[in-house]
Design a protein around this motif. Structure first.
Motif, PDB file in Angstrom:
ATOM      1  N   ARG A   1     -27.104  21.828 -38.318  1.00 28.68           N
ATOM      2  CA  ARG A   1     -25.841  22.094 -39.022  1.00 28.68           C
ATOM      3  C   ARG A   1     -25.797  23.521 -39.552  1.00 28.68           C
ATOM      4  O   ARG A   1     -24.752  24.170 -39.521  1.00 28.68           O
ATOM      5  N   LEU A   2     -26.921  24.022 -40.047  1.00 22.56           N
ATOM      6  CA  LEU A   2     -26.971  25.403 -40.546  1.00 22.56           C
ATOM      7  C   LEU A   2     -26.746  26.420 -39.414  1.00 22.56           C
ATOM      8  O   LEU A   2     -26.027  27.408 -39.587  1.00 22.56           O
ATOM      9  N   GLU A   3     -27.348  26.165 -38.266  1.00 26.65           N
ATOM     10  CA  GLU A   3     -27.152  27.056 -37.115  1.00 26.65           C
ATOM     11  C   GLU A   3     -25.694  27.042 -36.672  1.00 26.65           C
ATOM     12  O   GLU A   3     -25.120  28.084 -36.375  1.00 26.65           O
ATOM     13  N   ARG A   4     -25.116  25.856 -36.643  1.00 29.49           N
ATOM     14  CA  ARG A   4     -23.705  25.732 -36.246  1.00 29.49           C
ATOM     15  C   ARG A   4     -22.804  26.471 -37.235  1.00 29.49           C
ATOM     16  O   ARG A   4     -21.894  27.197 -36.843  1.00 29.49           O
ATOM     17  N   LYS A   5     -23.069  26.289 -38.523  1.00 29.96           N
ATOM     18  CA  LYS A   5     -22.262  26.942 -39.555  1.00 29.96           C
ATOM     19  C   LYS A   5     -22.402  28.461 -39.470  1.00 29.96           C
ATOM     20  O   LYS A   5     -21.413  29.194 -39.575  1.00 29.96           O
ATOM     21  N   SER A   6     -23.597  28.942 -39.259  1.00 30.84           N
ATOM     22  CA  SER A   6     -23.845  30.377 -39.125  1.00 30.84           C
ATOM     23  C   SER A   6     -23.060  30.947 -37.942  1.00 30.84           C
ATOM     24  O   SER A   6     -22.389  31.980 -38.051  1.00 30.84           O
ATOM     25  N   PHE A   7     -23.116  30.261 -36.803  1.00 32.44           N
ATOM     26  CA  PHE A   7     -22.393  30.691 -35.607  1.00 32.44           C
ATOM     27  C   PHE A   7     -20.885  30.665 -35.831  1.00 32.44           C
ATOM     28  O   PHE A   7     -20.181  31.639 -35.550  1.00 32.44           O
ATOM     29  N   GLU A   8     -20.376  29.570 -36.354  1.00 32.84           N
ATOM     30  CA  GLU A   8     -18.927  29.429 -36.577  1.00 32.84           C
ATOM     31  C   GLU A   8     -18.420  30.442 -37.595  1.00 32.84           C
ATOM     32  O   GLU A   8     -17.313  30.984 -37.445  1.00 32.84           O
ATOM     33  N   SER A   9     -19.212  30.719 -38.616  1.00 35.48           N
ATOM     34  CA  SER A   9     -18.805  31.710 -39.631  1.00 35.48           C
ATOM     35  C   SER A   9     -18.681  33.095 -39.004  1.00 35.48           C
ATOM     36  O   SER A   9     -17.734  33.831 -39.279  1.00 35.48           O
ATOM     37  N   ALA A  10     -19.638  33.454 -38.180  1.00 37.95           N
ATOM     38  CA  ALA A  10     -19.596  34.766 -37.525  1.00 37.95           C
ATOM     39  C   ALA A  10     -18.444  34.834 -36.520  1.00 37.95           C
ATOM     40  O   ALA A  10     -17.807  35.878 -36.351  1.00 37.95           O
ATOM     41  N   LYS A  11     -18.163  33.713 -35.875  1.00 36.72           N
ATOM     42  CA  LYS A  11     -17.107  33.672 -34.854  1.00 36.72           C
ATOM     43  C   LYS A  11     -15.708  33.815 -35.459  1.00 36.72           C
ATOM     44  O   LYS A  11     -14.760  34.173 -34.759  1.00 36.72           O
ATOM     45  N   ILE A  12     -15.589  33.590 -36.748  1.00 33.63           N
ATOM     46  CA  ILE A  12     -14.285  33.730 -37.417  1.00 33.63           C
ATOM     47  C   ILE A  12     -13.727  35.138 -37.222  1.00 33.63           C
ATOM     48  O   ILE A  12     -12.539  35.325 -36.990  1.00 33.63           O
ATOM     49  N   TYR A  13     -14.599  36.139 -37.284  1.00 33.42           N
ATOM     50  CA  TYR A  13     -14.145  37.523 -37.067  1.00 33.42           C
ATOM     51  C   TYR A  13     -13.540  37.684 -35.673  1.00 33.42           C
ATOM     52  O   TYR A  13     -12.565  38.400 -35.489  1.00 33.42           O
ATOM     53  N   TYR A  14     -14.125  37.018 -34.699  1.00 34.31           N
ATOM     54  CA  TYR A  14     -13.599  37.071 -33.328  1.00 34.31           C
ATOM     55  C   TYR A  14     -12.211  36.446 -33.284  1.00 34.31           C
ATOM     56  O   TYR A  14     -11.291  37.005 -32.699  1.00 34.31           O
TER      57      TYR A  14
END
Length: 188
Positions: free
Chosen positions: A5-18
């Protein structure tokens, strides 16, 4: 489960900029995801979005910055394909890479006024710019003559040499990765 879940959240948070189309921030944030955890289970997706961010950032840049920023995409592209040569994203990224090759040739043709300029590769000389003899007088000073043929001259530039080292380095990594996969399959 928590780590996932932490890895997913980290990825999704960074992808928000995209998603917000802030491609410079997106590339930076996504690269940080891998700095924090290089074994992230979403690594393939992260590297894909890093490459896409580079491409879109360059594409939307002012003309004076495009070429330099496209080189970042080339670097990210080769990093991606060296790790994931059979990825579901490969075809899309290959298409973008081909567009950049076309853009580079077109840019050099416009810069020099040489419409018959070609960029090629061979194993002996690496990447080169080929110019017919009828356009010799238009060759820029920064071009370094590498080979003379019957109807043309072949040149290199420092940019082309930098690109070549990135390409060849990535190809070496691809061969190494393919061999490692072969050994794993053979040992089963």
């Amino acid at each position: 489960d928590l780590m996932e879940r932490l890895e997913r959240k980290s990825f999704e948070s960074a992808k928000i900029y995209y998603t917000m189309e802030d491609y410079k921030a997106s590339r930076y944030a996504l690269k940080n995801v891998l700095k924090e955890n290089s074994e992230n289970q979403y690594r393939e997706d992260v590297l894909y979005y890093v490459a896409m961010s580079s491409y879109k950032y360059a594409f939307n840049s002012i003309e004076e910055k495009k070429k330099e920023r496209y080189l970042d995409f080339v670097d990210d592209y080769y990093n991606f394909i060296s790790e994931y040569p059979e990825s579901k994203y490969r075809k899309e990224l290959d298409g973008l890479f081909a567009k950049i090759e076309h853009y580079t040739i077109k840019t050099e043709q416009e810069k020099t006024g040489i419409k018959k300029l070609k960029i090629g590769y061979n194993r002996v000389f690496g990447y080169y710019i080929e110019i017919p003899n009828s356009f010799k007088e238009l060759v820029p000073e920064e071009y370094i003559r590498k080979q003379t043929l019957a109807n043309c001259e072949r040149y290199i530039t420092s940019e082309l040499k930098d690109l070549e080292s990135k390409v060849l380095g990535a190809q070496e990594r691809i061969v190494k990765l393919e061999y490692e996969i072969f050994v794993q399959v053979r040992n089963r």
